[in-house]
Design a protein around this motif. Structure first.
Motif, PDB file in Angstrom:
ATOM      1  N   MET A  71       0.976  -1.095   0.147  1.00 46.92           N
ATOM      2  CA  MET A  71       0.017   0.109  -0.040  1.00 46.92           C
ATOM      3  C   MET A  71       1.006   1.316  -0.117  1.00 46.92           C
ATOM      4  O   MET A  71       0.429   2.450  -0.625  1.00 46.92           O
ATOM      5  N   THR A  72       2.082   1.310   0.432  1.00 49.68           N
ATOM      6  CA  THR A  72       3.028   2.261   0.601  1.00 49.68           C
ATOM      7  C   THR A  72       2.961   3.082  -0.892  1.00 49.68           C
ATOM      8  O   THR A  72       3.046   4.108  -0.963  1.00 49.68           O
ATOM      9  N   HIS A  73       3.086   2.030  -1.995  1.00 49.40           N
ATOM     10  CA  HIS A  73       3.269   2.625  -3.283  1.00 49.40           C
ATOM     11  C   HIS A  73       2.126   2.810  -3.755  1.00 49.40           C
ATOM     12  O   HIS A  73       2.273   3.539  -4.989  1.00 49.40           O
ATOM     13  N   MET A  74       0.945   2.870  -3.191  1.00 56.35           N
ATOM     14  CA  MET A  74      -0.148   3.515  -3.670  1.00 56.35           C
ATOM     15  C   MET A  74      -0.425   5.043  -2.921  1.00 56.35           C
ATOM     16  O   MET A  74      -0.642   5.877  -3.521  1.00 56.35           O
ATOM     17  N   ILE A  75      -0.165   4.812  -1.623  1.00 55.34           N
ATOM     18  CA  ILE A  75       0.113   6.249  -0.910  1.00 55.34           C
ATOM     19  C   ILE A  75       0.981   7.175  -1.484  1.00 55.34           C
ATOM     20  O   ILE A  75       0.667   8.442  -1.612  1.00 55.34           O
ATOM     21  N   TYR A  76       2.067   6.742  -1.689  1.00 55.99           N
ATOM     22  CA  TYR A  76       3.211   7.739  -2.291  1.00 55.99           C
ATOM     23  C   TYR A  76       3.195   7.608  -3.919  1.00 55.99           C
ATOM     24  O   TYR A  76       4.202   7.854  -4.691  1.00 55.99           O
ATOM     25  N   ASN A  77       2.239   7.223  -4.499  1.00 55.11           N
ATOM     26  CA  ASN A  77       2.037   6.803  -5.906  1.00 55.11           C
ATOM     27  C   ASN A  77       2.217   8.219  -6.726  1.00 55.11           C
ATOM     28  O   ASN A  77       1.262   9.063  -6.136  1.00 55.11           O
ATOM     29  N   PRO A  78       2.848   8.217  -7.643  1.00 57.80           N
ATOM     30  CA  PRO A  78       2.815   9.577  -8.661  1.00 57.80           C
ATOM     31  C   PRO A  78       1.329   9.934  -9.010  1.00 57.80           C
ATOM     32  O   PRO A  78       1.170  11.148  -9.476  1.00 57.80           O
ATOM     33  N   ASP A  79       0.318   8.668  -9.287  1.00 61.67           N
ATOM     34  CA  ASP A  79      -0.943   9.376  -9.703  1.00 61.67           C
ATOM     35  C   ASP A  79      -1.879   9.867  -8.671  1.00 61.67           C
ATOM     36  O   ASP A  79      -3.048  10.143  -8.782  1.00 61.67           O
ATOM     37  N   ARG A  80      -1.519   9.842  -7.673  1.00 59.95           N
ATOM     38  CA  ARG A  80      -2.378  10.460  -6.544  1.00 59.95           C
ATOM     39  C   ARG A  80      -2.582  11.767  -6.868  1.00 59.95           C
ATOM     40  O   ARG A  80      -2.026  12.540  -7.430  1.00 59.95           O
ATOM     41  N   LEU A  81      -4.008  12.067  -6.532  1.00 61.46           N
ATOM     42  CA  LEU A  81      -4.597  13.693  -6.924  1.00 61.46           C
ATOM     43  C   LEU A  81      -4.002  14.563  -5.878  1.00 61.46           C
ATOM     44  O   LEU A  81      -3.985  14.247  -4.464  1.00 61.46           O
ATOM     45  N   LYS A  82      -3.576  15.783  -6.269  1.00 63.12           N
ATOM     46  CA  LYS A  82      -2.986  16.498  -5.443  1.00 63.12           C
ATOM     47  C   LYS A  82      -4.272  17.763  -4.892  1.00 63.12           C
ATOM     48  O   LYS A  82      -4.121  18.307  -3.921  1.00 63.12           O
ATOM     49  N   THR A  83      -5.024  18.160  -5.876  1.00 63.20           N
ATOM     50  CA  THR A  83      -5.843  19.328  -5.578  1.00 63.20           C
ATOM     51  C   THR A  83      -7.208  18.959  -6.207  1.00 63.20           C
ATOM     52  O   THR A  83      -7.032  17.967  -7.281  1.00 63.20           O
ATOM     53  N   PRO A  84      -7.988  19.503  -5.892  1.00 60.60           N
ATOM     54  CA  PRO A  84      -9.379  19.389  -6.752  1.00 60.60           C
ATOM     55  C   PRO A  84      -9.329  19.806  -8.048  1.00 60.60           C
ATOM     56  O   PRO A  84      -8.477  20.685  -8.317  1.00 60.60           O
ATOM     57  N   LEU A  85      -9.848  19.059  -9.062  1.00 58.16           N
ATOM     58  CA  LEU A  85      -9.679  19.475 -10.436  1.00 58.16           C
ATOM     59  C   LEU A  85     -10.952  19.752 -11.191  1.00 58.16           C
ATOM     60  O   LEU A  85     -12.157  18.974 -10.895  1.00 58.16           O
ATOM     61  N   ILE A  86     -11.024  20.784 -11.887  1.00 56.68           N
ATOM     62  CA  ILE A  86     -12.243  21.335 -12.499  1.00 56.68           C
ATOM     63  C   ILE A  86     -11.839  21.183 -13.885  1.00 56.68           C
ATOM     64  O   ILE A  86     -10.762  21.629 -14.783  1.00 56.68           O
ATOM     65  N   ARG A  87     -12.787  20.237 -14.848  1.00 54.75           N
ATOM     66  CA  ARG A  87     -12.180  20.224 -16.291  1.00 54.75           C
ATOM     67  C   ARG A  87     -12.665  21.670 -16.963  1.00 54.75           C
ATOM     68  O   ARG A  87     -13.496  22.384 -16.645  1.00 54.75           O
ATOM     69  N   VAL A  88     -11.542  21.602 -17.899  1.00 54.28           N
ATOM     70  CA  VAL A  88     -11.838  22.971 -18.882  1.00 54.28           C
ATOM     71  C   VAL A  88     -12.271  22.606 -20.232  1.00 54.28           C
ATOM     72  O   VAL A  88     -12.576  23.419 -20.899  1.00 54.28           O
ATOM     73  N   GLY A  89     -11.505  21.437 -20.337  1.00 51.41           N
ATOM     74  CA  GLY A  89     -11.773  20.827 -21.958  1.00 51.41           C
ATOM     75  C   GLY A  89     -12.907  20.157 -22.098  1.00 51.41           C
ATOM     76  O   GLY A  89     -13.965  20.306 -21.332  1.00 51.41           O
ATOM     77  N   GLU A  90     -13.124  19.179 -23.140  1.00 49.28           N
ATOM     78  CA  GLU A  90     -14.000  18.257 -23.392  1.00 49.28           C
ATOM     79  C   GLU A  90     -13.727  17.095 -22.313  1.00 49.28           C
ATOM     80  O   GLU A  90     -12.848  16.852 -21.639  1.00 49.28           O
ATOM     81  N   ARG A  91     -15.042  16.512 -22.055  1.00 49.01           N
ATOM     82  CA  ARG A  91     -14.935  15.377 -21.143  1.00 49.01           C
ATOM     83  C   ARG A  91     -13.786  14.312 -21.666  1.00 49.01           C
ATOM     84  O   ARG A  91     -13.829  14.058 -22.906  1.00 49.01           O
ATOM     85  N   GLY A  92     -13.098  13.907 -20.856  1.00 50.67           N
ATOM     86  CA  GLY A  92     -11.985  12.820 -21.118  1.00 50.67           C
ATOM     87  C   GLY A  92     -10.728  13.360 -21.940  1.00 50.67           C
ATOM     88  O   GLY A  92      -9.930  12.912 -22.297  1.00 50.67           O
ATOM     89  N   GLU A  93     -10.992  14.728 -22.035  1.00 49.53           N
ATOM     90  CA  GLU A  93      -9.765  15.421 -22.997  1.00 49.53           C
ATOM     91  C   GLU A  93      -8.419  15.508 -21.999  1.00 49.53           C
ATOM     92  O   GLU A  93      -7.522  15.718 -22.592  1.00 49.53           O
ATOM     93  N   GLY A  94      -8.426  15.486 -20.798  1.00 48.31           N
ATOM     94  CA  GLY A  94      -7.325  15.620 -19.828  1.00 48.31           C
ATOM     95  C   GLY A  94      -7.115  16.980 -19.664  1.00 48.31           C
ATOM     96  O   GLY A  94      -5.854  17.230 -19.084  1.00 48.31           O
ATOM     97  N   LYS A  95      -7.741  18.063 -20.004  1.00 50.19           N
ATOM     98  CA  LYS A  95      -7.359  19.690 -19.726  1.00 50.19           C
ATOM     99  C   LYS A  95      -8.188  19.809 -18.292  1.00 50.19           C
ATOM    100  O   LYS A  95      -9.342  19.728 -18.142  1.00 50.19           O
ATOM    101  N   TRP A  96      -7.397  20.322 -17.404  1.00 48.52           N
ATOM    102  CA  TRP A  96      -7.826  20.537 -16.063  1.00 48.52           C
ATOM    103  C   TRP A  96      -7.357  21.987 -15.498  1.00 48.52           C
ATOM    104  O   TRP A  96      -6.442  22.394 -15.961  1.00 48.52           O
ATOM    105  N   ARG A  97      -8.203  22.359 -14.543  1.00 47.51           N
ATOM    106  CA  ARG A  97      -7.608  23.508 -13.637  1.00 47.51           C
ATOM    107  C   ARG A  97      -7.616  23.015 -12.537  1.00 47.51           C
ATOM    108  O   ARG A  97      -8.624  22.560 -12.002  1.00 47.51           O
ATOM    109  N   GLU A  98      -6.699  23.176 -11.906  1.00 48.33           N
ATOM    110  CA  GLU A  98      -6.328  23.021 -10.610  1.00 48.33           C
ATOM    111  C   GLU A  98      -6.992  24.087  -9.625  1.00 48.33           C
ATOM    112  O   GLU A  98      -6.897  25.323  -9.961  1.00 48.33           O
ATOM    113  N   ALA A  99      -7.894  23.517  -8.984  1.00 45.52           N
ATOM    114  CA  ALA A  99      -8.800  24.273  -7.982  1.00 45.52           C
ATOM    115  C   ALA A  99      -8.903  24.480  -6.504  1.00 45.52           C
ATOM    116  O   ALA A  99      -8.171  23.384  -5.955  1.00 45.52           O
ATOM    117  N   THR A 100      -9.119  25.267  -5.799  1.00 44.04           N
ATOM    118  CA  THR A 100      -9.080  25.300  -4.451  1.00 44.04           C
ATOM    119  C   THR A 100     -10.288  24.363  -4.007  1.00 44.04           C
ATOM    120  O   THR A 100     -11.179  24.411  -4.758  1.00 44.04           O
TER     121      THR A 100
END
Lengths: 812, 610
Positions: A71-100
């Motif tokens: 599990m340590t390698h999930m807790i410290y995984n690079p795929d961890r989400l860091k902040t809330p994200l709000i989509r700015v592009g199309e769904r699934g396009e991968g364009k995000w705005r880091e939000a508070t």
């Protein structure tokens, strides 16, 4: 913990720097193992995990597995989400705005208010996976849905884990004995169950106890030589989908050789109840003027008269001897009617030539002699246990198969003692305690809707009228603790999501589902938050506690819900004006007899065994306390599932018309693929998609530690099938059918039956060599016998992953 | 005394790899390094397929080949039987990697890690736990054992299939379990690869349904004999040397006591070797000599063997004739012939050559046998089938290049410690020089007659001898000062070898110096001693530390070849193996366990992935 010391050499050992703190916690992934851990923490970093090994039943120690350990390698995984994200592009396009958090929550709340006011709150759907693994955080989400009047889709049925064969027979979707009970068995049939891999912490009850102590005969019924087959004395490589035929053939062997436990059938089953020939319904006490509509009569051979079965107990008077056979004429209020005991009808079916071991051997490819031997051993070398795996259940006719297996167990009377029973550890649907006081404040409940209808986009024609499909359809979806775009019918679901105005995903890492979201909210892993955890595998209640502070900007779901409620309807905040520990106290105080007297403080100190039998044998209330079926299905009130088995006994005859229409009033065998279209059936190979040893469903797909061992997605293929297609070990191959295709690598192995392919389920698509993992799965069809009643996750339509037919080719 | 050991019960084991991951968690191993592994074995053809999971880890062998192969004494055996690779001392030679028949030692030039650079968990708590570019392996979690804890894999095994404890203690968990299982389930523990003769501490109990008790091999529990007799060896050797020399001198001196009636002879230098009464000393007795005068004169003028030339300027023909006649007339009393000559008379150049030929053949034969053992456990044979795919010439090139670089140039020492490299060079090249000199002398001066000091044939052995002496002195110094030199297994043999080498070199020089100093009666004893030392050195070469001179380069070369073949991915097994480079050894283990479980098993395959 000594782990921080380096590998010793010959010089003096330098003690490690920094203060270490050891925390006892538990994890709660969807394997439902709920293993206790000791985490060593230095400077808010987990530096070591070791099994806690502190269960009061010594046999349970230690618990843990490779996934928990990494599990340590999930807790410290690079795929961890860091902040809330709000989509700015199309769904699934991968364009995000880091939000508070404020931005993200305000955004969601505003949309929710709009949808609630425009379409009604029930058009917002909450879908959080395996609620049974976490009563608190997932419960908080349900509590919010209940308060706001949102819809709530239970995951259990959508995952296909609901075992309607159980519901039809015993009135509840699954039964589990605690794993300690396995250790008493002398015969164990692992029916498509791969417990060595899926129940790693519990497997020792088969090897260390059943095998080593009782020299238990372990029989593994599986088209592939699974990890469990390794420990089996006998491996039966069955033709996929023919398990029902095997079970009925074994029933025939039992009846033929008079290995039937008549007392068990008389006391616990409907075998002696009488079926009217005129309308196919069961003869009721009210028909013959002996009592009410919900009371049933049998023929007592001792008295040579009708006998009314007691309604509120399974205890029978001394000396009664009910008739199992014989057509009799009975005077009813509708006139004279011929009736027959259920057993005689069962016998008519089971003793058919088509279930003769010699015939079944042709269908299942298991030698007739083996069928006879296994059936005889099962009935005579007691205690004998059956563990059913999902491979049997994830089929259109999986319900019939399970009813046949339950019939086998009933004929042998293999229930009620340690080492007996039929268990299906199909996900943690079963709540150990009554969570309703916290989940459903003041009796408010969310609007339950099976997830199927969300995915289908509209109700089916046969949808149960109890289900309230939102008038304007669904407009918002909240997914939490789940990754449905990997594990479910992703194409259909994507299309359904495309019709939404809001799609929020809560997760601790950037899953393929998050990638398709409008707003992504970062949650902590189960090592960074509180949770109250129970499991079907063992009767211990445990607390999960924050071992380290939530990483990055992540916040517990409980907090998210508090903040959302404040924004959407501040008047409801009073229901959330509490800490997580307060919420646990609410659950424990109202949790019912099983957790009476258990306090949060006790749980903080370590695991506490619930007030249940030791060992729990499965259906304890029925087989030990002799209370009628069905057992209570938490979190629903007592009696909510009563109508599923009206006789209060194990029902092998289903009187409802919908069964008779399909010819399924009794357990019969129906070929697995008969319901598919000709086009689908034309594909030559079956595909089985078992759980992976390296993942819990799709969790750990991206765990680099486990990927180091399980490097590539592979399809297991028999050399015969491989040679016919020019495929060699390690080749890049493509699995395809009329629905879609995906690419991965071939593992040519003798350990799988010819004609069958096997791919571990729920690889994230990015690890495949191309295509989408779920693109080939056969499309959902709902069986009407799953819709005639409705109780979320207890009586609802399931899934049929394993009915898929495919072909495979080498990629040039 | 203790003997820590691990028993793995294959009936309990479910092949879940929790041990593998617990080990990674505990030891912080990098990508592709697995101190604990589980072999996933598939046996037979459908539908008669059996699956077998064999957890493997360092066996902490009683007779650990890795330890013996390590040229740097980096591998040690603790008194409790745990074999450790000292991370500070390892030079990354790689000989141990091939020497481990089980494939449980990992050496990687470059480590790869799992998480993103800078992640505190990995940077601060994982990476510092192991040193880079050194050999590493399972330590039985010695750091935990030292604190009274069980190894991580044992603690984490969810089926308690791993039982750890002290085999020497009948009350330990492991000892009790062995007794109990033999009584209750009739199973006896067996070891992996008994053919490797490593006497592992790790042992296994087979699956209950299938194990045939006949094919078991009980772990040996006899008490260990400690082999490190550090000072005893040198004391015994030195005493022996002094004793031998004294005996020889005394024996030759006996002849000098009797003096009577030889005029010319007694003033010549001949009596130094042939005895005062001409009854012989180191040289043959000359009284009543049977040889004719012409031959006598020729020998005096030309010398023979150890006997120097005597030119006419030093002794005229007339003087020689007079001496000859005196000697001829002198009666030979057999009782007076000294023992030294009775021994020495057999030491003709031919005989010495024959004896050395025999000793050399013997040592070569055994060296080949020893090398064959090492190559055998290295699994090189299992690599052969893949050679054609890889390229035989390419493989030979890598092998030879490694022999030169790792063997002759002692590359691993060069990288880490120039001074030690130089000292080992002196030993290695000095020894080579001596061998070469010996061969050249055989060719150019087969009678080994006297030659001038500055003759190349003389200078080569002298310089080589000095080099070896310097090297060996340093090694001996290091043995005195290095408190970590004792690896718990090889020290006695090492010490024997080093001392013997010292004695050989010193006695060689002594022979020359004694002769130059005119201490004629000492020449022959010292020389004889020198010859004995050489014979012993050669004869014991395959069994002492000497063997590492030829074993280490070969093992290192096999390691390099395996690395190259693994990197090339010439076999699927190699390509997909989570711990690359040991597929061939794992297969060997799998076959052996399959034999134990079911002697009539079908084809054995190793599976990676699911």
């Amino acid at each position: 913990m000594a782990t921080r010391y380096p590998v010793p050499g010959r010089g003096p050992t330098v003690p490690p720097k920094g203060e270490a703190r050891v925390v006892r916690t538990t994890d709660s992934p969807n394997c439902t193992g709920a293993c206790g851990w000791l985490a060593t923490v230095v400077d808010d970093v987990i530096v070591d995990l070791k099994p806690a090994g502190d269960y009061s039943c010594e046999e349970y120690n230690p618990r843990g597995c490779l996934r928990g350990m990494s599990m340590t390698h999930m807790i410290y995984n690079p795929d961890r989400l860091k902040t809330p994200l709000i989509r700015v592009g199309e769904r699934g396009e991968g364009k995000w705005r880091e939000a508070t958090w404020d931005e993200a929550l305000d955004y969601i709340a505003q949309k929710m208010i709009h949808i609630r006011d425009t379409y009604g709150p029930e058009s917002m759907l909450l879908f959080n996976q395996v609620v049974g693994t976490g009563y608190l955080q997932k419960g908080a989400q349900v509590r919010m849905a209940a308060l706001l009047g949102m819809s709530f889709a239970t995951a259990y049925d959508f995952n296909g884990d609901i075992s309607m064969g159980f519901t039809h027979t015993i009135g509840i979707d699954s039964v589990e004995c605690e794993s300690k009970s396995w250790g008493y068995a002398k015969t164990a049939l692992l029916w498509s169950s791969n417990v060595f891999q899926t129940r790693i912490p519990d497997a020792q009850f088969l090897t260390r106890f059943a095998k080593q102590r009782n020299n238990c005969q372990i029989v593994c019924i599986d088209p592939r030589c699974s990890q469990t087959a390794k420990g089996a004395d006998l491996w039966l490589p069955i033709e996929p989908g023919t398990d029902g035929a095997l079970a009925l053939s074994m029933c025939q062997v039992l009846i033929e050789n008079d290995l039937v436990d008549w007392n068990f059938l008389q006391q616990f089953t409907d075998c002696c109840t009488l079926i009217r020939e005129d309308n196919g319904m069961r003869l009721r006490a009210s028909d013959v003027g002996m009592g009410d509509e919900d009371e049933f009569v049998v023929w007592d051979e001792g008295q040579d008269a009708l006998f009314k079965l007691p309604k509120d107990t399974l205890r029978l008077p001394e000396g009664v001897r009910f008739a199992f056979r014989g057509r009799r004429k009975v005077q009813t209020k509708d006139g004279e009617v011929y009736v027959r005991p259920v057993f005689e009808m069962i016998e008519d079916v089971v003793m058919r030539e088509e279930y003769h071991p010699d015939r079944v051997a042709e269908v299942t490819h298991i030698p007739a002699e083996t069928i006879r031997k296994v059936a005889t051993d099962y009935a005579t070398q007691r205690p004998s246990l059956i563990i059913v795996g999902m491979g049997v259940n994830h089929r259109m006719h999986g319900d019939l198969t399970i009813r046949s297996i339950l019939l086998l167990s009933a004929l042998a009377g293999a229930h009620g003692n340690p080492g007996e029973g039929v268990s299906i550890y199909s996900g943690q649907h079963h709540f150990r305690v009554d969570v309703s006081p916290f989940w459903f404040p003041e009796g408010k409940r969310p609007n339950p809707v099976p997830m199927h209808y969300f995915v289908l986009g509209k109700p089916s024609e046969t949808m149960n009228p109890k289900i309230k499909f939102p008038e304007h359809g669904f407009k918002a979806l909240f997914v939490s603790h789940g990754n449905p775009l990997v594990t479910e019918f992703s194409d259909l679901m994507r299309a359904a999501i495309d019709r939404l105005e809001l799609f929020v995903v809560v997760d601790f890492q950037m899953t393929p589902t998050c990638e398709y979201a409008d707003v992504v909210l970062p949650a902590p892993t189960f090592w960074e938050k509180y949770e109250l955890v129970g499991t079907g595998c063992h009767p211990y209640l445990q607390i999960q506690q924050p071992v380290i502070s939530p990483r990055h900007e992540s916040k517990p779901e409980f907090w998210m819900v508090q903040e959302l409620i404040k924004r959407v309807d501040p008047s409801l905040f009073k229901y959330f004006d509490m800490t997580e520990l307060d919420a646990m106290r609410i659950i424990l105080e109202g949790g019912g007899p099983e957790c009476e007297g258990i306090t949060v403080d006790q749980l903080l100190a370590g695991p506490v065994r619930l007030k249940v039998h030791d060992p729990e044998v499965g259906l304890d209330h029925q087989f030990i306390d002799l209370k009628p079926f069905p057992p209570r299905a938490y979190p629903f009130p007592e009696g909510a599932n009563k109508e599923f088995v009206k006789t209060g006994r194990m029902e092998f005859y289903k009187e409802e018309e919908v069964f008779r229409k399909l010819g399924e009033e009794l357990p019969v065998f129906k070929p697995a693929f008969s319901h598919l279209s000709e086009e689908e059936q034309a594909y030559p190979l079956s595909i089985v998609t078992p759980h992976s040893k390296w993942r819990v469903h799709s969790t750990h797909s991206n765990n680099p530690l486990l990927l180091n061992l399980n490097r590539k997605p592979v399809v297991e293929i028999n050399p015969v099938d491989a040679a016919a297609r020019g495929i060699e070990d390690g080749d890049l191959v493509e699995i395809f059918n009329n629905f879609g295709s995906y690419r991965l690598w071939a593992l040519v192995t003798e350990g799988i039956k010819p004609g069958v392919l096997c791919v571990d389920h729920a690889w994230w698509d990015r690890f495949l060599a191309g295509g989408k993992y779920h693109s080939v799965h056969t499309h959902q069809r709902v069986k009407p016998t799953h819709e005639n009643y409705y109780l979320p996750a207890v009586y609802a339509p399931g899934q049929h992953w394993k009915d898929t037919r495919v072909d495979i080719r080498k990629v040039k | 005394m203790a003997r820590m050991a691990m028993l793995i019960d294959l009936t309990r084991c479910i092949g879940c790899d929790a041990c593998t991951l617990a080990c990674k968690q505990e030891n912080g191993t990098p990508v592709d390094v697995f101190f604990a592994r589980v072999l996933n074995v598939e046996i037979g053809t459908f539908p008669n397929v059996k699956r077998l999971y064999i957890p493997v880890l360092c066996n902490h062998c009683e007779d650990a080949p890795c330890l013996k192969a390590c040229p740097n004494k980096a591998i040690i055996k603790r008194p409790d039987g745990i074999v450790l690779i000292d991370q500070d001392r390892c030079r990354g030679t790689g000989a141990c990697v091939s020497a481990c028949p089980y494939g449980n030692i990992y050496l990687r030039k470059q480590d790869a890690w799992y998480l993103e650079p800078g992640e505190a968990y990995e940077e601060q708590f994982v990476k510092p736990r192991l040193k880079p570019n050194v050999a590493r392996k399972c330590t039985y979690c010695a750091h935990r054992v030292d604190q009274g804890l069980d190894p991580a894999c044992v603690v984490a095994c969810p089926t308690t299939a791993r039982i750890f404890g002290d085999l020497d203690d009948p009350d330990s968990k492991i000892s009790r379990y062995i007794v109990e299982q033999e009584r209750e389930t009739g199973r006896k523990p067996f070891h992996l690869l008994p053919g490797a003769k490593t006497r592992p501490a790790g042992c296994y109990l087979g699956p209950m349904s299938a194990q045939s008790p006949a094919s078991t091999d009980q772990p040996r529990q006899e008490p260990r004999v400690r082999t490190s007799h550090r000072s005893a060896v040198s004391t015994v050797l030195s005493l022996l040397a002094v004793l031998t020399l004294l005996l020889l001198v005394l024996a030759s001196a006996r002849a000098n006591e009797a003096t009577e009636g030889l005029d010319h002879y007694s003033t010549s230098s001949c009596l130094g070797c042939h005895g005062v009464t001409a009854h012989g000393g180191m040289g043959p007795p000359l009284a009543s000599t049977p040889i004719p005068y012409e031959q006598f004169l020729s020998i005096v003028r030309n010398g023979k063997g150890m006997m120097p030339k005597t030119p006419a300027s030093e002794m005229s023909d007339e003087e020689v004739r007079q001496i000859y006649e005196e000697l001829k007339a002198k009666a030979l009393n057999p009782d007076e012939v000294p023992i030294a000559f009775k021994v020495g008379q057999f030491l003709s150049t031919r005989n010495v050559a024959l004896i050395f030929l025999f000793v050399t053949l013997f040592s070569i034969l055994f060296a080949i046998k020893v090398l064959a053992y090492w190559v055998g456990i290295s699994g090189a044979k299992e690599l052969l089938p893949y050679l054609p795919k890889f390229g035989v010439f390419k493989a030979a090139g890598i092998f030879l290049w490694s022999l030169i670089v790792d063997g002759f140039l002692v590359a691993s020492l060069w990288r880490k410690d120039r001074f030690r490299w130089a000292m080992h060079g002196l030993l290695l090249y000095g020894f080579t020089g001596l061998m070469v000199a010996d061969i050249l002398i055989q060719i150019f001066n087969p009678t080994r007659s006297e030659m001038p000091l500055f003759s190349p044939l003389k200078m080569l052995p002298i310089l080589s001898g000095i080099a070896v002496l310097a090297g060996v002195s340093y090694v001996m110094y290091r043995y005195k000062t290095d408190r970590y030199i004792d690896n718990g297994l090889t020290l006695g043999r090492d010490f024997f070898f080093v001392n013997l080498l010292l004695h050989t070199i010193v006695s060689g020089f002594l022979t020359v110096w004694v002769k130059r100093a005119g201490l004629t009666e000492w020449v022959m004893p010292v020389y004889l001693y020198h010859l004995c030392a050489i014979a012993l050195l050669l004869g014991t070469a395959p069994f002492t530390r000497f063997s590492h001179a030829f074993v280490v380069p070969v093992m290192a070369a096999i390691t390099r070849l395996t690395e190259a073949m693994t990197a090339a991915g010439i076999d699927l097994g190699f390509q997909r193996e989570p711990s690359p480079g040991r597929h061939h050894k794992s297969l060997k283990i799998a076959r052996q366990v399959a034999d134990v479980v079911d002697p009539e098993h079908g084809e054995v395959k190793l599976r990676y992935y699911p």
